[in-house]
Scaffold this active site. Structure first.
Site, mmCIF file in Angstrom:
data_model
loop_
_atom_site.group_PDB
_atom_site.id
_atom_site.type_symbol
_atom_site.label_atom_id
_atom_site.label_comp_id
_atom_site.label_asym_id
_atom_site.label_seq_id
_atom_site.Cartn_x
_atom_site.Cartn_y
_atom_site.Cartn_z
ATOM 1 C CG ASP A 132 68.308 71.331 63.128
ATOM 2 O OD1 ASP A 132 68.410 69.807 62.293
ATOM 3 O OD2 ASP A 132 69.114 71.485 63.833
ATOM 4 C CE1 TYR A 136 91.486 94.743 63.706
ATOM 5 C CE2 TYR A 136 90.504 93.572 61.567
ATOM 6 C CZ TYR A 136 91.508 93.802 63.625
ATOM 7 O OH TYR A 136 91.093 92.971 63.983
#
Lengths: 609, 378
Positions: free
Chosen positions: B263, B115
């Site tokens: 997982d 920004y």
């Protein structure tokens, strides 16, 4: 249903009384549209077109550089006087009434060569049209040479007999040594003024050897010639056996005093004794029997045989007169401002025994309208075709080419700042109707048109991609030019040292003339640097609301328009040199450099980046 | 910005130089990049930088350090083209900004930098990816981490829970923190600049890095850290740099084994690979971020089979990912080959929380102890 016998007879007799032959003039009076006189607006264009075509044809025959003068003057509210004058060979006095006062009279109808007018109905139709709308006779002046007198005629056409009526004939003094002047007055409007000028402009494009002067009420236009070479008049050739029709053959046979074999050899092109014998054998006719003695059945068999026997294509060069690639390009450049022009003349070819050739040109960019369909210029035997664009085979071929392949957008027709010129030249241009507005779809001609368009399309593509590449390079160079100074300033700020001079780097990157403008602390600074190895001569145009007074180097010229000042400096910069000018101001506006090829200069308006 | 526009601020910088040693080094390295360009310009050379080509093709496995590093391919960015000139200009703006930030002792996030560039006109970034990428370039050029530039990533730091004592240099002074006793239920949040942490002592045997928040919370709730003397680290999916740096440091400084628990699908195996071997984007820092000795606990395809875990069938993308892993040098071991082959045969994948099908305690009471014993940790 039963009628009394006598009643039927009476009806037939009544009908018979009404049946009579109508003259050609009468026929055309009722079918004006066939000749391009369907509306008053169109009538004016057709008349000028016919007269100018005749003038150019006549000059061509005499091998003189055409000087054509066209005058259009409003006489009464809706009556216009049209004058077309040429410096052609003139017409012998005895012939003048027939040329202008008899429909279907012409010198070219029976000749097989490329010419503008063909049937000899054009100009006499205009005479007829004037007669029908205003009743004012047509005035013709003609002179055939310096030692001949000029004659002035007042002419009309007898509508019933299709014969000319000479109302007046007198010897006059005329300042032209040779030429013809025709003056016709008829009812019309100038609604089609734009189209008329377009016609003359297009005519001038394909007749680069002609000068056409136009006086339109009080305005004058000049379409100057770009070539000083009178075009060689195409020579007439004998008909080709494959291009003959039964009526013509019958006429020729009837007039012949030769044997069938000799008749074929003498009257047709590319027919030798061997071919003639073969035709006779096929038609089951003895080559020795007199040509005029053939029965209608034999005539038909002979025609059939003439089509079937293999005959070499007719000679094409002598009877056709292409404009040529150079002159087409010159002609276009003279009337249109474009960035790219390329013309092609295809080798001649033959359809149904008629020699023809196709020429084309493509123009791109410049002042052509950037949007909308491409501008299409259609020509047949050097005559612009203005009407029925949609019905023309030329338009069909243009739409049939896949222009996207050549980086040109397309919606049916190609679009963008594009101009396409197609010229079909032939001993017999196949038109869709007698008004000669549209070329008929003949596969051989369509093929040639498509091929020439594809050839030119490839050229255009090469140009466009090169242009895009150049543009890209230039954008890049300009960007670099604008970024490097900022980088130098920022880097200097980081390392806390004075801003280094970037000129050497710029020169390395550019190798061009760099002209920059920027504002700093209320001053506008202009800077030019020559990074090339040659001296550069150019002018800098700085256009902004600043008047540039007190500039460190005085501009050569300052002009004002609507509060914007154009400040111009003329410079000669030796290689490696720098020029600067500084004045009080706020900048804005535009910066331009002229007088130097665009690929050798980079113009950077730093504030506007 | 033109020179001479801000004479006051320039004067102010001149008088100030960074105080801290690290900041001084950073300052000096950043300015030296600009100095090089300055010299180039002054000598009439077109400014340029050369750095390793940052593409997949230029990433190589370094056998010695066992991590992924950039190869020998270098690319030169020279201001001779508009694109590269603009890149250099943007880089000069960033250096200018970072220099100021170091002097002012302030910091900003990558997002803030993006920004801030709004005001840089031509040099402004068109997307945050661009500014992130440019900062990575600067890391490579200076051989420093972005934290040294006082730049923080946007993402929240992951958390850590277990018998570990650290000291963090915070804005309000040094804080000594015990990651079990001094923290709440969620654990200690790893700061973006792990270099501000000092690892003091531990009472652990190993570290478990866990992919999902659910499993991390399950282990804390079940007291796994206490029962097994374990430090628990939440990876939060693909781990942030700070998380990887923390794991690297614990492994390096305490010599504790690092175990990765994810997982049982191809994407999770890549999480393990990035902990162990590094990622392409940060290949220039692999030596600081990767933990080559990290081991994979599970969920293994054999676990899906042996424990008959609730599972989903593999998608086309899963299969493609597994196949590309078969040719990935990071998975070029017999262990991974047999596991991946098995998974392709089973055509199944399971999440780590699927163990809950056997009760909430199963994973801490049965599965992990058994796996850890197998691996020689317990």
């Amino acid at each position: 249903m039963h009628y009394p016998r006598c009643a039927v007879t009476t009806l037939a007799e009544d009908l018979a009384r009404q049946q009579r032959s109508i003259s050609v003039a009468e026929f055309f009076e009722k079918n004006k549209h066939l000749l391009g006189f369907d509306s008053p607006t169109r009538g004016i264009i057709t008349t000028i077109k016919e007269a100018v075509d005749n003038a150019l044809d006549a000059c061509e025959e005499a091998t003189v550089l055409p000087d054509v003068f066209v005058l259009i003057k409003k006489m009464e509210s809706d009556v216009f006087r049209i004058v077309v004058e040429d410096n052609g060979p003139g017409i012998v006095p005895e012939q003048v009434p027939f040329v202008f006062g008899k429909l279907l009279y012409g010198s070219r109808f029976h000749q097989i060569r490329q010419s503008r007018g063909q049937q000899g109905i054009g100009i006499s139709a205009a005479v007829l049209y004037a007669q029908l709308t205003t009743g004012i006779p047509t005035i013709v002046i003609s002179r055939t040479g310096p030692d001949q007198k000029a004659y002035r005629f007042l002419l009309q056409i007898n509508i019933k007999t299709n014969e000319p009526e000479v109302l007046e004939k007198e010897e006059i003094a005329w300042d032209r040594t040779h030429g013809t002047r025709v003056q016709i007055e008829f009812k019309s409007t100038m609604a089609a003024k734009k189209r008329l000028l377009e016609y003359l402009k297009y005519t001038s494009v394909v007749n680069p050897h002609a000068r056409i002067r136009v006086e339109l009420d009080d305005e004058t236009y000049l379409f100057e010639r770009v070539s000083d070479e009178a075009i060689a008049c195409p020579q007439a050739i004998k008909p080709h056996p494959h291009g003959i029709e039964i009526g013509q053959l019958m006429r020729m046979l009837a007039a012949s005093e030769e044997s069938c074999g000799d008749f074929l050899v003498e009257n047709f092109t590319r027919v030798g004794k061997k071919t003639a014998d073969e035709m006779c054998r096929k038609a089951e006719i003895s080559p020795g029997s007199p040509a005029s003695s053939l029965t209608p059945v034999q005539q038909k068999r002979l025609l059939q045989a003439m089509q079937e026997v293999k005959v070499p294509a007719p000679p094409t060069l002598a009877c056709l007169s292409p404009i040529g690639e150079d002159l087409i390009a010159k002609g276009l450049e003279k009337e249109f401002q474009m960035d790219f022009v390329k013309a092609r003349t295809r080798a001649s070819s033959v359809y149904s025994g008629h020699p023809f050739l196709v020429e084309a040109a493509i123009g791109y960019g410049g002042k052509l309208p950037p949007d909308g369909n491409a501008q299409i210029l259609r020509f047949a035997n050097r005559v612009p075709l203005l009407y029925q664009q949609g019905a023309c085979a030329i338009t069909g071929c243009i739409a049939g080419v896949s222009w996207k392949a050549y980086n040109v957008s397309q919606s049916t027709l190609p679009t963008g700042p594009l101009l396409i010129l197609i010229h079909v030249a032939s001993t017999n241009v196949p038109f869709t109707s007698e008004s000669k507005d549209a070329v008929a779809a003949i596969p051989e001609i369509e093929r040639e048109i498509t091929l020439v368009l594809q050839e030119l399309g490839r050229e255009l593509k090469t140009y466009l991609s090169r242009r895009d590449k150049n543009r890209l390079q230039e954008d890049r160079a300009r960007a670099v030019c604008a970024i490097i100074p900022e980088l130098a300033a920022k880097v200097a700020e980081i390392v806390d040292l004075p801003v280094p001079d970037i000129a050497p780097i710029e020169g390395k990157i550019m190798r061009k003339v760099v002209v920059k403008r920027y504002t700093r602390e209320g001053k506008v600074i202009l800077e030019g640097r020559n990074y090339t190895s040659h001296p550069a001569e150019f002018s800098v145009y700085d256009i902004s609301p600043d008047n540039g007074q007190g500039a460190s180097m005085e501009p050569a010229i300052v002009t004002e328009l609507d509060g914007e000042f154009t400040k111009m400096w003329k410079l000669t910069l030796p290689p490696g040199d720098v020029w600067t000018a500084e004045y009080t101001g706020t900048g804005g506006g535009t910066l331009e450099v002229r007088g130097i090829p665009p690929e050798q200069v980079v113009v950077v308006d730093i504030d506007s980046q | 910005m033109k020179s001479g526009e801000f004479p006051l601020s320039r004067l102010w910088w001149w008088t100030l130089t960074p105080s801290n040693e690290m900041d001084k080094k950073t300052h000096q390295r950043l300015v030296s990049i600009a100095m090089k360009w300055y010299e180039q310009i002054r000598e009439g050379a077109i400014p340029s930088i050369s750095m390793p080509t940052r593409t997949k093709q230029n990433i190589a496995f370094d056998d010695e350090s066992e991590v992924w590093k950039y190869g020998d391919k270098e690319s030169v960015r020279s201001a001779a083209t508009a694109k590269s000139a603009l890149h250099l200009l943007k880089m000069s703006y960033v250096i200018w900004f970072l220099k100021a930030q170091l002097i002012e002792k302030r910091s900003s996030t990558l997002r803030e930098l993006y920004y801030i560039s709004e005001g840089w006109k031509r040099a402004k970034f068109s997307a945050q990816d661009e500014s992130n990428f440019l900062i990575e370039d600067l890391e490579i050029l200076t051989d420093l981490q972005r934290e040294a530039f006082h730049l923080r990533p946007e993402e929240d730091g992951a958390t850590i829970f277990g018998p570990l004592r650290i000291r963090e240099m915070t804005r309000r002074g040094d804080r000594a923190i015990h990651c079990q006793d001094d923290v709440g239920e969620a654990g200690y949040q790893i700061p973006s600049n792990v270099e501000n942490i000092e690892l003091l002592e531990h009472d652990a045997d190993f570290v478990i890095a866990i992919e999902t928040g659910g499993m991390y919370a399950r282990l804390i709730e079940n007291g796994f850290d206490q029962d097994h003397r374990a430090i628990l680290v939440h990876l939060k999916g693909q781990p942030a740099r700070s998380t990887r740096r923390m794991l690297h440091r614990i492994n390096e400084e305490f010599g504790l084994p690092v175990l990765v628990f994810t997982d049982g699908d191809p994407w999770s195996y890549r999480i393990y690979a990035s902990v162990a071997y590094g990622a392409i984007k940060s290949a220039h820092m692999s030596e600081l971020l990767a933990t080559p000795r990290a081991q994979f606990i599970g969920v293994q395809p054999t676990d899906i089979r042996d424990y008959n875990l609730p599972s989903d069938t593999l998608t086309e993308k899963d299969v493609a990912a597994l196949q590309s892993e078969l040719s990935d040098p990071r998975f070029a071991s017999d262990y991974w080959k047999s596991q991946i082959d098995l998974q392709l045969k089973l055509n199944l994948k399971s999440e780590q929380q699927a163990f809950a099908a056997r009760g909430l305690d199963f994973v801490t009471q049965e599965y992990l102890p058994r796996r850890l014993t197998e691996m020689g940790i317990l």
